[in-house]
Design a protein around this motif. Structure first.
Motif, PDB file in Angstrom:
ATOM      1  N   THR A  26      -6.924  30.144  -4.154  1.00 46.88           N
ATOM      2  CA  THR A  26      -5.561  29.654  -4.666  1.00 46.88           C
ATOM      3  C   THR A  26      -6.017  28.173  -5.101  1.00 46.88           C
ATOM      4  O   THR A  26      -6.723  27.307  -4.471  1.00 46.88           O
ATOM      5  CB  THR A  26      -4.457  29.702  -3.689  1.00 46.88           C
ATOM      6  N   ASN A  28      -3.918  24.647  -6.935  1.00 44.74           N
ATOM      7  CA  ASN A  28      -2.392  23.834  -7.428  1.00 44.74           C
ATOM      8  C   ASN A  28      -2.820  22.541  -8.259  1.00 44.74           C
ATOM      9  O   ASN A  28      -4.166  22.258  -8.244  1.00 44.74           O
ATOM     10  CB  ASN A  28      -1.633  23.659  -6.249  1.00 44.74           C
ATOM     11  N   LYS A  84       0.717  31.212 -10.416  1.00 43.78           N
ATOM     12  CA  LYS A  84       1.659  30.219  -9.328  1.00 43.78           C
ATOM     13  C   LYS A  84       2.693  29.981  -9.941  1.00 43.78           C
ATOM     14  O   LYS A  84       2.950  29.092 -10.946  1.00 43.78           O
ATOM     15  CB  LYS A  84       0.997  29.265  -8.762  1.00 43.78           C
ATOM     16  N   PHE A 130       4.698  27.422   3.136  1.00 43.33           N
ATOM     17  CA  PHE A 130       3.982  26.274   3.410  1.00 43.33           C
ATOM     18  C   PHE A 130       4.020  25.981   4.894  1.00 43.33           C
ATOM     19  O   PHE A 130       4.665  25.104   5.147  1.00 43.33           O
ATOM     20  CB  PHE A 130       4.268  25.079   2.556  1.00 43.33           C
ATOM     21  N   ALA A 164       0.198  29.502   3.451  1.00 43.04           N
ATOM     22  CA  ALA A 164      -0.293  28.327   2.972  1.00 43.04           C
ATOM     23  C   ALA A 164      -0.282  27.095   3.523  1.00 43.04           C
ATOM     24  O   ALA A 164       0.545  27.162   4.529  1.00 43.04           O
ATOM     25  CB  ALA A 164       0.243  28.338   1.546  1.00 43.04           C
ATOM     26  N   ARG A 167      -3.616  23.756   8.184  1.00 42.45           N
ATOM     27  CA  ARG A 167      -4.356  22.495   8.359  1.00 42.45           C
ATOM     28  C   ARG A 167      -5.403  22.506   9.330  1.00 42.45           C
ATOM     29  O   ARG A 167      -6.380  21.451   9.347  1.00 42.45           O
ATOM     30  CB  ARG A 167      -3.107  21.425   9.028  1.00 42.45           C
TER      31      ARG A 167
HETATM   32  C1  E4P Z   1      -0.852  26.777  -1.653  1.00 42.26           C
HETATM   33  O1  E4P Z   1      -1.439  27.811  -2.312  1.00 42.26           O
HETATM   34  C2  E4P Z   1      -1.320  25.359  -1.681  1.00 42.26           C
HETATM   35  O2  E4P Z   1      -2.207  25.385  -2.709  1.00 42.26           O
HETATM   36  C3  E4P Z   1      -1.637  24.672  -0.452  1.00 42.26           C
HETATM   37  O3  E4P Z   1      -1.887  25.480   0.740  1.00 42.26           O
HETATM   38  C4  E4P Z   1      -0.764  23.410  -0.122  1.00 42.26           C
HETATM   39  O4  E4P Z   1      -1.229  22.951   0.946  1.00 42.26           O
HETATM   40  P1  E4P Z   1      -1.203  21.379   1.444  1.00 42.26           P
HETATM   41  O5  E4P Z   1       0.410  21.149   1.961  1.00 42.26           O
HETATM   42  O6  E4P Z   1      -2.259  20.925   2.499  1.00 42.26           O
HETATM   43  O7  E4P Z   1      -0.958  20.457   0.047  1.00 42.26           O
END
Ligand code: E4P
Length: 218
Positions: A26, A28, A84, A130, A164, A167
């Motif tokens: 994935t 972004n 996405k 998320f 998603a 951490r």
């Molecule tokens: C999901 O596909 C996103 O790319 C990603 O998990 C966002 O994570 P973040 O909150 O660490 O930016």
């Protein structure tokens, strides 16, 4: 649980692939901006590196028509492209059209189980709650994912859930315990999953003791 790597850095994707660990990628716009390359070059490299695995690329237009147009163009970059789409009312219109065209979608920036219900009803291939960003504001991201899974089970919705915004390794452990379909994991967390100090200490002792016992490699 399938493991996707959440990065646009080709070296990280290659390493995780060499370990035989990844089922998808994935990205972004933020991750692409950190790839150190022009976005299209980075995207094409990723698509070619894992031609049989789904690779999510995010649209940036905010209108349904614009997203649909962008999605159709992005789809031409590789047969493994997943589009996405952010969870907005315009995004939802785009998801409906793209689903009908057989273009795979990943509805992103999902923060509630009702958003996930709607994305599922409209035929999204994947939905991405998320969890880390929810934890950051004092909510329970894992609880959200559990709710989404229960709702999808209730109605036989086939959309796959991607945990998603992961951490740390405990997020991954908890995702596995609740049985989420997919976790998309930053590369450094994948590395941490493979490490345990007791494994290193144990191995070093076995090697020392093998020398003492005169055990040789056959
Ligand atoms: C999901 O596909 C996103 O790319 C990603 O998990 C966002 O994570 P973040 O909150 O660490 O930016």
């Amino acid at each position: 649980m399938k493991i996707f790597v959440d990065t646009a850095k080709i070296e990280e994707i290659r390493k995780a692939k060499d370990w035989g660990l990844i089922d998808g990628v994935t990205t972004n716009p933020t991750l692409l901006s950190q790839s150190g390359k022009p976005w299209k070059e980075a995207a094409l490299e990723i698509l070619a590196e894992v031609p049989d695995l789904p690779v999510s690329l995010e649209v940036i237009d905010t209108t349904a028509q614009g997203m649909i147009k962008e999605a159709r163009e992005l789809s031409k970059l590789g047969k493994n492209v997943v589009i996405k789409i952010p969870f907005t009312t315009e995004g939802l219109k785009a998801v409906k059209v793209l689903s009908q065209e057989g273009i795979k979608t990943n509805v992103t920036l999902v923060f509630s189980s009702l958003q996930a219900l709607v994305a599922g009803k409209l035929g999204a291939t994947y939905v991405s709650p998320f969890l880390g960003r929810l934890d950051d504001i004092g909510h329970d991201g894992i609880l959200l994912i559990e709710e989404i899974m229960r709702i999808y089970e209730n109605f036989g919705i086939e959309t796959e859930v991607i945990a998603a915004s992961i951490r740390h390794v405990d997020h991954v452990r908890r995702c596995a315990l609740i049985g989420v379909d997919i976790a998309t994991i930053p590369f450094k967390v994948i590395e941490q999953m493979l490490k345990h100090p007791l494994t290193d200490i144990g191995l070093s002792k076995f090697i020392d003791d093998a020398k003492k016992a005169g055990i040789q490699i056959l």
